[in-house]
Structure formats: C-alpha cells, structure tokens
Design an enzyme around this catalytic site. Sequence first.
Site, PDB file in Angstrom:
ATOM      1  N   ARG A  10     -35.483 -21.540  45.331  1.00 36.94           N
ATOM      2  CA  ARG A  10     -34.280 -20.695  45.298  1.00 36.94           C
ATOM      3  C   ARG A  10     -33.262 -21.116  46.352  1.00 36.94           C
ATOM      4  O   ARG A  10     -32.139 -20.628  46.354  1.00 36.94           O
ATOM      5  CB  ARG A  10     -34.666 -19.240  45.503  1.00 36.94           C
ATOM      6  CG  ARG A  10     -35.500 -18.703  44.348  1.00 36.94           C
ATOM      7  CD  ARG A  10     -35.804 -17.265  44.532  1.00 36.94           C
ATOM      8  NE  ARG A  10     -34.538 -16.556  44.750  1.00 36.94           N
ATOM      9  CZ  ARG A  10     -34.360 -15.277  44.591  1.00 36.94           C
ATOM     10  NH1 ARG A  10     -35.362 -14.536  44.208  1.00 36.94           N
ATOM     11  NH2 ARG A  10     -33.195 -14.710  44.815  1.00 36.94           N
ATOM     12  N   CYS A  11     -33.644 -22.022  47.232  1.00 42.13           N
ATOM     13  CA  CYS A  11     -32.787 -22.463  48.330  1.00 42.13           C
ATOM     14  C   CYS A  11     -32.079 -23.766  47.956  1.00 42.13           C
ATOM     15  O   CYS A  11     -32.729 -24.762  47.629  1.00 42.13           O
ATOM     16  CB  CYS A  11     -33.630 -22.674  49.581  1.00 42.13           C
ATOM     17  SG  CYS A  11     -32.753 -23.442  50.948  1.00 42.13           S
ATOM     18  N   SER A  12     -30.755 -23.782  48.031  1.00 41.31           N
ATOM     19  CA  SER A  12     -30.008 -24.992  47.655  1.00 41.31           C
ATOM     20  C   SER A  12     -30.323 -26.156  48.591  1.00 41.31           C
ATOM     21  O   SER A  12     -30.412 -27.300  48.135  1.00 41.31           O
ATOM     22  CB  SER A  12     -28.509 -24.712  47.634  1.00 41.31           C
ATOM     23  OG  SER A  12     -28.036 -24.364  48.920  1.00 41.31           O
TER      24      SER A  12
END
Length: 139
Positions: A10-12
């Site tokens: 979920r973390c870019s």
Amino acid sequence: MTATIYHNPRCSKSRNALTILQAAGEAPDVVEYLKTGWTRDLLVSLFTEAGITARDALRKGETQAKELGLSAPDVTDDQIIEAMITHPVLVERPIVRTPKGVAVCRPMSNLLPLLAQPLSGPVTDAKGKVLVDDQGNAL
C-alpha cells in the site's frame, strides 16, 4: 543470496523500490511484514547491518508511535523494538537487504548502492513517473 524487500504494497515508496529492484534484474523475496510481523532477531539484524538504531527506523509520524510516546528521549531501543514487534507498521519502509548490504530505502537513493547491476536507462513507475533517470539518479 538474493535480494529481500520488507514490503508494504500500500506504500508508494515500497512499490517504487520493488519496481527498481525488478528493473535491475532482481527477483527479490517479497516479505509483507504487516502480514508476517517482525521478530526481535530479524529487526536487530537488519538495523545492525544497516548501521542504524531502532529509533532511526521508527516511523515517528505513525499514530501508534505518538500514542506510545516512542519519540521521548528516555525510550530505549529495546522498548522501540518491542513496540515494532507488537505494531509492525512502526518500522520505516521499505527495507531492502541484498548481498551488498541493508538499507531503509527512504530516500530511494539509498537503494541504488545495493543493486547487483547498474540500471540501464530510466525506470518509471506504473503511472509513468520517472523513479531513476537515465543517468542512474533516483528522483
């Protein structure tokens, strides 16, 4: 030894690190640490290899870090590690381990020295944003 990325999909920044690893020809082991959790031994090993402390790897902006008072100067690394084991989200991401070393890859330029092969050409994310330019500079 292959590369390992301790990854939050979920973390870019974590997704970008994975993209760069793959562009460099790596097929890294992907550990979704929010699902698997952390052990004390693994965290201590990663932090030692990276040359950082638990406090350095703490996501200080996380709600739980603030609620637990983990930024207070009297909180020990052992206390921070225990909190990280209980709340895996408290560990800064992404962490990458390769035969060349370990780093918290924030900023992304921390990842480049860990690559087995230099990148050829620019690397872009799924939306076409340049992550690494054609001269090998992380943006």
